[in-house]
Design a protein around this motif. Structure first.
Motif, PDB file in Angstrom:
ATOM      1  N   LYS A 232       0.826  -1.208   0.000  1.00  0.00           N
ATOM      2  CA  LYS A 232       0.000   0.000   0.000  1.00  0.00           C
ATOM      3  C   LYS A 232       0.858   1.255   0.000  1.00  0.00           C
ATOM      4  O   LYS A 232       0.558   2.236  -0.701  1.00  0.00           O
ATOM      5  CB  LYS A 232      -0.940  -0.014   1.212  1.00  0.00           C
ATOM      6  CG  LYS A 232      -1.967   1.100   1.219  1.00  0.00           C
ATOM      7  CD  LYS A 232      -2.929   0.940   2.389  1.00  0.00           C
ATOM      8  CE  LYS A 232      -3.991   2.034   2.382  1.00  0.00           C
ATOM      9  NZ  LYS A 232      -4.945   1.879   3.520  1.00  0.00           N
ATOM     10  N   GLU A 233       1.936   1.255   0.782  1.00  0.00           N
ATOM     11  CA  GLU A 233       2.827   2.416   0.837  1.00  0.00           C
ATOM     12  C   GLU A 233       3.532   2.641  -0.498  1.00  0.00           C
ATOM     13  O   GLU A 233       3.682   3.787  -0.950  1.00  0.00           O
ATOM     14  CB  GLU A 233       3.868   2.208   1.951  1.00  0.00           C
ATOM     15  CG  GLU A 233       3.287   2.303   3.351  1.00  0.00           C
ATOM     16  CD  GLU A 233       4.268   1.898   4.428  1.00  0.00           C
ATOM     17  OE1 GLU A 233       4.192   2.440   5.544  1.00  0.00           O
ATOM     18  OE2 GLU A 233       5.123   1.025   4.163  1.00  0.00           O
ATOM     19  N   LEU A 234       3.960   1.561  -1.137  1.00  0.00           N
ATOM     20  CA  LEU A 234       4.595   1.675  -2.447  1.00  0.00           C
ATOM     21  C   LEU A 234       3.637   2.268  -3.468  1.00  0.00           C
ATOM     22  O   LEU A 234       3.990   3.172  -4.229  1.00  0.00           O
ATOM     23  CB  LEU A 234       5.077   0.306  -2.933  1.00  0.00           C
ATOM     24  CG  LEU A 234       6.421  -0.221  -2.428  1.00  0.00           C
ATOM     25  CD1 LEU A 234       6.674  -1.609  -2.987  1.00  0.00           C
ATOM     26  CD2 LEU A 234       7.562   0.710  -2.803  1.00  0.00           C
ATOM     27  N   GLU A 235       2.441   1.736  -3.506  1.00  0.00           N
ATOM     28  CA  GLU A 235       1.458   2.189  -4.492  1.00  0.00           C
ATOM     29  C   GLU A 235       1.102   3.654  -4.303  1.00  0.00           C
ATOM     30  O   GLU A 235       0.839   4.369  -5.281  1.00  0.00           O
ATOM     31  CB  GLU A 235       0.208   1.325  -4.408  1.00  0.00           C
ATOM     32  CG  GLU A 235       0.415  -0.098  -4.896  1.00  0.00           C
ATOM     33  CD  GLU A 235      -0.817  -0.963  -4.727  1.00  0.00           C
ATOM     34  OE1 GLU A 235      -0.888  -2.024  -5.358  1.00  0.00           O
ATOM     35  OE2 GLU A 235      -1.711  -0.573  -3.930  1.00  0.00           O
ATOM     36  N   LYS A 236       1.112   4.105  -3.070  1.00  0.00           N
ATOM     37  CA  LYS A 236       0.782   5.506  -2.790  1.00  0.00           C
ATOM     38  C   LYS A 236       1.884   6.448  -3.258  1.00  0.00           C
ATOM     39  O   LYS A 236       1.599   7.559  -3.749  1.00  0.00           O
ATOM     40  CB  LYS A 236       0.548   5.687  -1.284  1.00  0.00           C
ATOM     41  CG  LYS A 236       0.142   7.101  -0.897  1.00  0.00           C
ATOM     42  CD  LYS A 236      -0.104   7.197   0.608  1.00  0.00           C
ATOM     43  CE  LYS A 236      -0.494   8.617   1.006  1.00  0.00           C
ATOM     44  NZ  LYS A 236      -0.718   8.731   2.480  1.00  0.00           N
ATOM     45  N   GLU A 237       3.145   6.015  -3.163  1.00  0.00           N
ATOM     46  CA  GLU A 237       4.266   6.921  -3.426  1.00  0.00           C
ATOM     47  C   GLU A 237       4.781   6.857  -4.859  1.00  0.00           C
ATOM     48  O   GLU A 237       5.298   7.847  -5.380  1.00  0.00           O
ATOM     49  CB  GLU A 237       5.421   6.608  -2.471  1.00  0.00           C
ATOM     50  CG  GLU A 237       6.587   7.584  -2.598  1.00  0.00           C
ATOM     51  CD  GLU A 237       7.616   7.424  -1.487  1.00  0.00           C
ATOM     52  OE1 GLU A 237       8.670   8.077  -1.578  1.00  0.00           O
ATOM     53  OE2 GLU A 237       7.351   6.643  -0.540  1.00  0.00           O
ATOM     54  N   TYR A 238       4.630   5.714  -5.531  1.00  0.00           N
ATOM     55  CA  TYR A 238       5.297   5.530  -6.822  1.00  0.00           C
ATOM     56  C   TYR A 238       4.308   5.341  -7.966  1.00  0.00           C
ATOM     57  O   TYR A 238       3.248   4.728  -7.803  1.00  0.00           O
ATOM     58  CB  TYR A 238       6.261   4.339  -6.750  1.00  0.00           C
ATOM     59  CG  TYR A 238       7.403   4.575  -5.793  1.00  0.00           C
ATOM     60  CD1 TYR A 238       8.515   5.310  -6.182  1.00  0.00           C
ATOM     61  CD2 TYR A 238       7.349   4.086  -4.488  1.00  0.00           C
ATOM     62  CE1 TYR A 238       9.568   5.540  -5.292  1.00  0.00           C
ATOM     63  CE2 TYR A 238       8.385   4.311  -3.592  1.00  0.00           C
ATOM     64  CZ  TYR A 238       9.488   5.046  -4.000  1.00  0.00           C
ATOM     65  OH  TYR A 238      10.515   5.287  -3.117  1.00  0.00           O
ATOM     66  N   ASP A 239       4.702   5.846  -9.123  1.00  0.00           N
ATOM     67  CA  ASP A 239       3.860   5.746 -10.313  1.00  0.00           C
ATOM     68  C   ASP A 239       4.039   4.421 -11.043  1.00  0.00           C
ATOM     69  O   ASP A 239       3.167   4.016 -11.819  1.00  0.00           O
ATOM     70  CB  ASP A 239       4.192   6.896 -11.275  1.00  0.00           C
ATOM     71  CG  ASP A 239       3.968   8.246 -10.630  1.00  0.00           C
ATOM     72  OD1 ASP A 239       2.801   8.593 -10.363  1.00  0.00           O
ATOM     73  OD2 ASP A 239       4.969   8.955 -10.374  1.00  0.00           O
ATOM     74  N   ALA A 240       5.169   3.783 -10.843  1.00  0.00           N
ATOM     75  CA  ALA A 240       5.413   2.461 -11.409  1.00  0.00           C
ATOM     76  C   ALA A 240       6.268   1.668 -10.432  1.00  0.00           C
ATOM     77  O   ALA A 240       7.161   2.219  -9.772  1.00  0.00           O
ATOM     78  CB  ALA A 240       6.119   2.552 -12.762  1.00  0.00           C
ATOM     79  N   ILE A 241       5.968   0.374 -10.330  1.00  0.00           N
ATOM     80  CA  ILE A 241       6.676  -0.514  -9.412  1.00  0.00           C
ATOM     81  C   ILE A 241       7.157  -1.719 -10.221  1.00  0.00           C
ATOM     82  O   ILE A 241       6.358  -2.370 -10.901  1.00  0.00           O
ATOM     83  CB  ILE A 241       5.768  -0.969  -8.263  1.00  0.00           C
ATOM     84  CG1 ILE A 241       5.251   0.252  -7.489  1.00  0.00           C
ATOM     85  CG2 ILE A 241       6.492  -1.927  -7.332  1.00  0.00           C
ATOM     86  CD1 ILE A 241       4.057  -0.040  -6.604  1.00  0.00           C
ATOM     87  N   ILE A 242       8.454  -2.015 -10.127  1.00  0.00           N
ATOM     88  CA  ILE A 242       9.030  -3.061 -10.965  1.00  0.00           C
ATOM     89  C   ILE A 242       9.700  -4.119 -10.103  1.00  0.00           C
ATOM     90  O   ILE A 242      10.551  -3.812  -9.263  1.00  0.00           O
ATOM     91  CB  ILE A 242      10.066  -2.483 -11.948  1.00  0.00           C
ATOM     92  CG1 ILE A 242       9.518  -1.237 -12.654  1.00  0.00           C
ATOM     93  CG2 ILE A 242      10.473  -3.540 -12.975  1.00  0.00           C
ATOM     94  CD1 ILE A 242      10.564  -0.466 -13.424  1.00  0.00           C
ATOM     95  N   PHE A 243       9.315  -5.364 -10.329  1.00  0.00           N
ATOM     96  CA  PHE A 243       9.968  -6.487  -9.658  1.00  0.00           C
ATOM     97  C   PHE A 243      11.186  -6.914 -10.474  1.00  0.00           C
ATOM     98  O   PHE A 243      11.069  -7.303 -11.631  1.00  0.00           O
ATOM     99  CB  PHE A 243       9.012  -7.680  -9.529  1.00  0.00           C
ATOM    100  CG  PHE A 243       7.768  -7.389  -8.753  1.00  0.00           C
ATOM    101  CD1 PHE A 243       7.801  -7.201  -7.381  1.00  0.00           C
ATOM    102  CD2 PHE A 243       6.540  -7.308  -9.394  1.00  0.00           C
ATOM    103  CE1 PHE A 243       6.648  -6.938  -6.658  1.00  0.00           C
ATOM    104  CE2 PHE A 243       5.380  -7.048  -8.689  1.00  0.00           C
ATOM    105  CZ  PHE A 243       5.437  -6.850  -7.322  1.00  0.00           C
ATOM    106  N   ALA A 244      12.366  -6.849  -9.859  1.00  0.00           N
ATOM    107  CA  ALA A 244      13.602  -7.338 -10.472  1.00  0.00           C
ATOM    108  C   ALA A 244      14.356  -8.138  -9.417  1.00  0.00           C
ATOM    109  O   ALA A 244      15.542  -7.933  -9.160  1.00  0.00           O
ATOM    110  CB  ALA A 244      14.442  -6.180 -10.998  1.00  0.00           C
ATOM    111  N   THR A 245      13.628  -9.051  -8.810  1.00  0.00           N
ATOM    112  CA  THR A 245      14.101  -9.750  -7.614  1.00  0.00           C
ATOM    113  C   THR A 245      14.898 -11.005  -7.897  1.00  0.00           C
ATOM    114  O   THR A 245      15.388 -11.645  -6.969  1.00  0.00           O
ATOM    115  CB  THR A 245      12.904 -10.112  -6.718  1.00  0.00           C
ATOM    116  OG1 THR A 245      11.964 -10.875  -7.497  1.00  0.00           O
ATOM    117  CG2 THR A 245      12.215  -8.865  -6.198  1.00  0.00           C
ATOM    118  N   GLY A 246      15.002 -11.384  -9.164  1.00  0.00           N
ATOM    119  CA  GLY A 246      15.763 -12.576  -9.498  1.00  0.00           C
ATOM    120  C   GLY A 246      14.969 -13.849  -9.280  1.00  0.00           C
ATOM    121  O   GLY A 246      13.782 -13.837  -8.925  1.00  0.00           O
TER     122      GLY A 246
END
Length: 484
Positions: A232-246
């Motif tokens: 929820k905190e990520l979605e509120k602050e960022y316009d795009a969220i990218i998983f690059a977790t391997g």
């Protein structure tokens, strides 16, 4: 093409390697560079082919040959030969943001597709690449690029491995505000803790991270996204969220007494070895131990080299598959990826120290044998073969091997469970993150790239994924993209 007869005039000459018995006394890189004149002659061997397979990344019989980044190889080989190192750098960086990484750890798909390899030795493309980027650092040509115009878009990248760094590099240069979250205490992902120092010294990674930080990328370590910062905190602050977790979930070994003391995953063993070098923390030591490694790939080889440097009493590397041929078969012609047996640095060192190749083929572990304190003491192995595609044991082939340190280097099986649970991610049969068809987009503002998208793969593929995903993210944020 700087010298039309270069491929006829000069033979392939590689960077020499320090002798095994000398290099195992430390964890340093061990390939001193050729002198400048010799390197330029190696650039002259490039034929500037009309169809340069080296940069093609074509798939033949389900195997890729040629560079996934489509590096402009003939162009910078020509510049190297003519002494135009700065121009060679500009052509190299146009397609590859991190040649100091690929020039050290890539298996050189480009060289396997080099036309010279059809009837002689291919061009030293990988070493020419490394020469170019290291010359740039030596001459202080590697400067931070700070965008003159910034967008108002904020991007969160989860994971700082090669895919995450490639994403951050390209999106930041586009003008977006980029924050990279890393669960470990240091940045770099598998570059930092999955690849040992003798293949990639960690100061090389930090050197590049310093430039990326100066360019404006924000890095945050020791952050377990999903726990330390919520969805929820990520979605509120960022316009795009990218998983690059391997693809960090290790494949386990299911044998009798698996839960005893003395068995570790290779990634944990290598991580602790690197942390010990950097911070003098506790390591999983192979000193005076009989080491057995399950897995015949690069990670298994890295475990061989690391255990020898730690002073192991013996080392055996178990491989379930048959030994590959020493030379190309007629059924495996150029420019296909050559399915041949490679003796890598760790195996060379084992041969030098113990006078025999550590690899045992067509073998698996059947049982772990314990001492009276339930510590690992020995293992029971058995020969295996494939019968109509099904793996079966060969009766009467059991053997007992001394073993008090067993390392599992059997590959990875996708994304970790915590990430899937925190973000309610749907995964494929290979346990990679499901995306929209032919896309890096998961849904809405979520994207994914690298091994968590394509499965366990190479550093060069992770960089490629990061760059391609960055274009899609940019188009999502801006409504269009002009990124190359």
């Amino acid at each position: 093409m700087g010298k039309p007869t270069g491929f006829l005039d000069y033979k392939r000459q590689e960077n020499e390697a320090i002798e095994p018995l000398s290099r195992i006394t430390n964890f340093n890189e061990f390939h001193p560079f050729l002198d400048e004149e010799t390197r330029r002659k190696q650039g002259a061997r490039c034929m500037n082919c009309g169809v340069p397979f080296c940069q093609s990344a074509i798939k033949l019989k389900n195997m890729v040959t040629g560079c996934p980044l489509h590096n402009l190889i003939p162009e910078w080989n020509d510049e190297i030969y003519n002494g135009n190192d700065k121009r060679a750098l500009s052509r190299l960086l146009k397609t590859n943001p991190f040649p100091e990484f690929t020039g050290r750890v890539c298996p050189a798909l480009c060289e396997k597709a080099c036309l010279n390899g059809l009837d002689q030795d291919p061009v030293t493309i990988k070493e020419n690449e490394l020469y170019t980027i290291e010359t740039a650092y030596t001459n202080n040509w590697m400067k931070a690029f700070i965008p003159s115009v910034r967008s108002d878009k904020k991007v969160a990248i989860i994971g700082s491995g090669p895919a995450g760094l490639a994403l951050a590099h390209d999106l930041n240069r586009r003008g977006h505000a980029v924050t990279v979250f890393e669960k470990e205490d240091r940045l770099g992902g598998l570059l930092m803790y999955g690849i040992p120092n003798m293949k990639l010294e960690k100061k090389v990674i930090q050197r590049r991270l310093d430039i990326l930080t100066e360019e404006g990328i924000v890095f945050k370590t020791n952050v377990n996204v999903g726990k330390d910062i919520t969805k929820k905190e990520l979605e509120k602050e960022y316009d795009a969220i990218i998983f690059a977790t391997g693809s960090k979930k290790a494949r386990d070994l299911h044998v009798k007494n698996r839960d005893c003391t003395g068995i570790y995953f290779a990634v944990d063993y290598l991580t602790k070895a690197t942390k010990h070098l950097l911070d003098n923390t506790e390591e999983i030591s192979a000193k005076y131990k009989h080491v057995v490694i399950v897995g015949g790939g690069d990670t298994g080889n890295d475990c061989v080299g690391t255990s020898i440097r730690q002073g192991c009493a013996s080392v055996v590397q178990i491989e379930m598959m048959p030994k590959s041929p020493d030379e190309r078969l007629e059924s495996n012609p150029w420019p296909e990826w050559p399915k041949i047996c490679k003796t890598d640095y760790g195996q060379e060192e084992a041969i030098a120290v113990f006078k025999k190749d550590p690899r045992i083929y067509e073998t698996t572990i059947k049982e772990c044998i314990l001492d009276d304190k339930k510590n690992l003491k020995q293992i029971k192995t058995v020969k295996v073969r494939f019968n109509n595609g099904k793996l079966e044991e060969v009766k009467g082939t059991e053997q007992i091997l001394d073993c008090d340190l067993l390392l599992i280097a059997a590959g990875f099986i996708g994304v970790e469970d915590d990430l899937k649970k925190s973000f309610k991610l749907e995964t494929t049969q290979r346990n990679t993150i499901v995306t929209q068809p032919n896309s890096f987009q998961v849904k809405d503002k979520y994207f994914t790239a690298g091994d968590c998208h394509r499965g366990q793969s190479l550093v060069v593929w992770a960089i490629h994924e990061g760059k391609e995903c960055a274009k899609e993210v940019d188009a999502y944020l801006m409504g269009y993209t002009n990124m190359e």
